[in-house]
Write a protein that holds these residues in place. Sequence first.
Motif, PDB file in Angstrom:
ATOM      1  N   PRO A  48       0.838  -1.207   0.000  1.00 39.20           N
ATOM      2  CA  PRO A  48       0.000   0.000   0.000  1.00 39.20           C
ATOM      3  C   PRO A  48       0.872   1.256   0.000  1.00 39.20           C
ATOM      4  N   LEU A  49       0.346   2.318  -0.562  1.00 37.64           N
ATOM      5  CA  LEU A  49       1.052   3.594  -0.534  1.00 37.64           C
ATOM      6  C   LEU A  49       1.353   3.950   0.918  1.00 37.64           C
ATOM      7  N   PHE A  50       2.543   4.480   1.169  1.00 36.50           N
ATOM      8  CA  PHE A  50       2.948   4.805   2.537  1.00 36.50           C
ATOM      9  C   PHE A  50       3.362   6.270   2.621  1.00 36.50           C
ATOM     10  N   GLY A  51       3.387   6.772   3.852  1.00 38.17           N
ATOM     11  CA  GLY A  51       3.887   8.118   4.119  1.00 38.17           C
ATOM     12  C   GLY A  51       3.291   9.165   3.198  1.00 38.17           C
ATOM     13  N   PRO A  52       4.152   9.966   2.590  1.00 39.69           N
ATOM     14  CA  PRO A  52       3.660  11.080   1.765  1.00 39.69           C
ATOM     15  C   PRO A  52       2.987  10.638   0.468  1.00 39.69           C
ATOM     16  N   TYR A  53       3.102   9.364   0.134  1.00 36.19           N
ATOM     17  CA  TYR A  53       2.531   8.877  -1.122  1.00 36.19           C
ATOM     18  C   TYR A  53       1.063   8.467  -0.987  1.00 36.19           C
ATOM     19  N   VAL A  54       0.570   8.357   0.255  1.00 35.47           N
ATOM     20  CA  VAL A  54      -0.820   7.976   0.472  1.00 35.47           C
ATOM     21  C   VAL A  54      -1.720   8.972  -0.265  1.00 35.47           C
ATOM     22  N   GLY A  55      -2.580   8.432  -1.102  1.00 39.65           N
ATOM     23  CA  GLY A  55      -3.503   9.273  -1.858  1.00 39.65           C
ATOM     24  C   GLY A  55      -2.953   9.800  -3.173  1.00 39.65           C
ATOM     25  N   SER A  56      -1.699   9.532  -3.475  1.00 32.85           N
ATOM     26  CA  SER A  56      -1.117  10.020  -4.726  1.00 32.85           C
ATOM     27  C   SER A  56      -1.563   9.139  -5.890  1.00 32.85           C
ATOM     28  N   PRO A  57      -2.222   9.708  -6.883  1.00 28.86           N
ATOM     29  CA  PRO A  57      -2.672   8.899  -8.018  1.00 28.86           C
ATOM     30  C   PRO A  57      -1.531   8.489  -8.957  1.00 28.86           C
ATOM     31  N   LEU A  58      -0.363   9.083  -8.784  1.00 31.05           N
ATOM     32  CA  LEU A  58       0.774   8.783  -9.663  1.00 31.05           C
ATOM     33  C   LEU A  58       1.781   7.825  -9.047  1.00 31.05           C
ATOM     34  N   SER A  59       1.547   7.411  -7.799  1.00 35.35           N
ATOM     35  CA  SER A  59       2.536   6.621  -7.063  1.00 35.35           C
ATOM     36  C   SER A  59       2.166   5.151  -6.966  1.00 35.35           C
ATOM     37  N   LEU A  60       3.205   4.320  -7.023  1.00 35.08           N
ATOM     38  CA  LEU A  60       3.130   2.902  -6.714  1.00 35.08           C
ATOM     39  C   LEU A  60       4.261   2.621  -5.733  1.00 35.08           C
ATOM     40  N   CYS A  61       4.006   1.824  -4.705  1.00 34.44           N
ATOM     41  CA  CYS A  61       5.037   1.527  -3.708  1.00 34.44           C
ATOM     42  C   CYS A  61       5.338   0.032  -3.685  1.00 34.44           C
ATOM     43  N   PHE A  62       6.583  -0.262  -3.358  1.00 35.47           N
ATOM     44  CA  PHE A  62       7.077  -1.634  -3.330  1.00 35.47           C
ATOM     45  C   PHE A  62       7.958  -1.815  -2.100  1.00 35.47           C
ATOM     46  N   ALA A  63       8.145  -3.092  -1.709  1.00 36.71           N
ATOM     47  CA  ALA A  63       9.018  -3.405  -0.567  1.00 36.71           C
ATOM     48  C   ALA A  63       9.711  -4.738  -0.831  1.00 36.71           C
ATOM     49  N   ARG A  64      10.814  -4.920  -0.115  1.00 39.57           N
ATOM     50  CA  ARG A  64      11.532  -6.201  -0.155  1.00 39.57           C
ATOM     51  C   ARG A  64      12.144  -6.431   1.210  1.00 39.57           C
ATOM     52  N   ALA A  65      11.906  -7.619   1.747  1.00 37.11           N
ATOM     53  CA  ALA A  65      12.575  -8.026   2.977  1.00 37.11           C
ATOM     54  C   ALA A  65      13.997  -8.426   2.620  1.00 37.11           C
ATOM     55  N   LEU A  66      14.945  -7.977   3.425  1.00 38.63           N
ATOM     56  CA  LEU A  66      16.349  -8.304   3.194  1.00 38.63           C
ATOM     57  C   LEU A  66      16.752  -9.449   4.103  1.00 38.63           C
ATOM     58  N   THR A  67      17.409 -10.415   3.544  1.00 38.12           N
ATOM     59  CA  THR A  67      17.932 -11.499   4.358  1.00 38.12           C
ATOM     60  C   THR A  67      19.387 -11.216   4.657  1.00 38.12           C
ATOM     61  N   PRO A  68      19.865 -11.672   5.807  1.00 42.81           N
ATOM     62  CA  PRO A  68      21.269 -11.407   6.167  1.00 42.81           C
ATOM     63  C   PRO A  68      22.266 -11.973   5.182  1.00 42.81           C
TER      64      PRO A  68
END
Length: 157
Positions: free
Chosen positions: A137-157
């Motif tokens: 989901p859009l996070f922080g300042p991007y919430v509600g932005s129609p131009l934004s897409l958000c992504f995440a990745r868990a990092l393994t050691p």
Amino acid sequence: MPDPIAVTITREHFDAPDGAALRQAQRDELDARYGRDDHEPGAKPTADSVPIFLVARTADGTAVGCGGLRPLPDGGAEIKRMFVHPSARGAGVSTAILRALEDEARGLGLDRLVLETGTAQPDAIRFYQREGYTPIPLFGPYVGSPLSLCFARALTP
């Protein structure tokens, strides 16, 4: 597809000339895609907010790409100003920068990276998904932005 380009990736100050030139080239490209209006929600990245900034250089010293990490208050970090000059695209530079940013994050003890990219950047969307980043989901300042897409990745050691 271009042949792979060997690059050296080093930490540099966010405001150093080559990084600034790459970020301006990125801004120019984004302005061409989205218009010259302010298309980035939230606080603009600065040297203070992006303490880790990497620049990729070819063997002759030409700066061809960059990316930074902005620590987040709730943990993790956001990838900022990831950019590869068009002349170096498709040659593995973006993957090398992304992996270096992930290594930097691990070195800080972080276990998750997030990022925002725009709806008019299909190549970036495909790249991040190919590299293991999943939509969030859009996070922080991007919430509600129609131009934004958000992504995440868990990092393994």
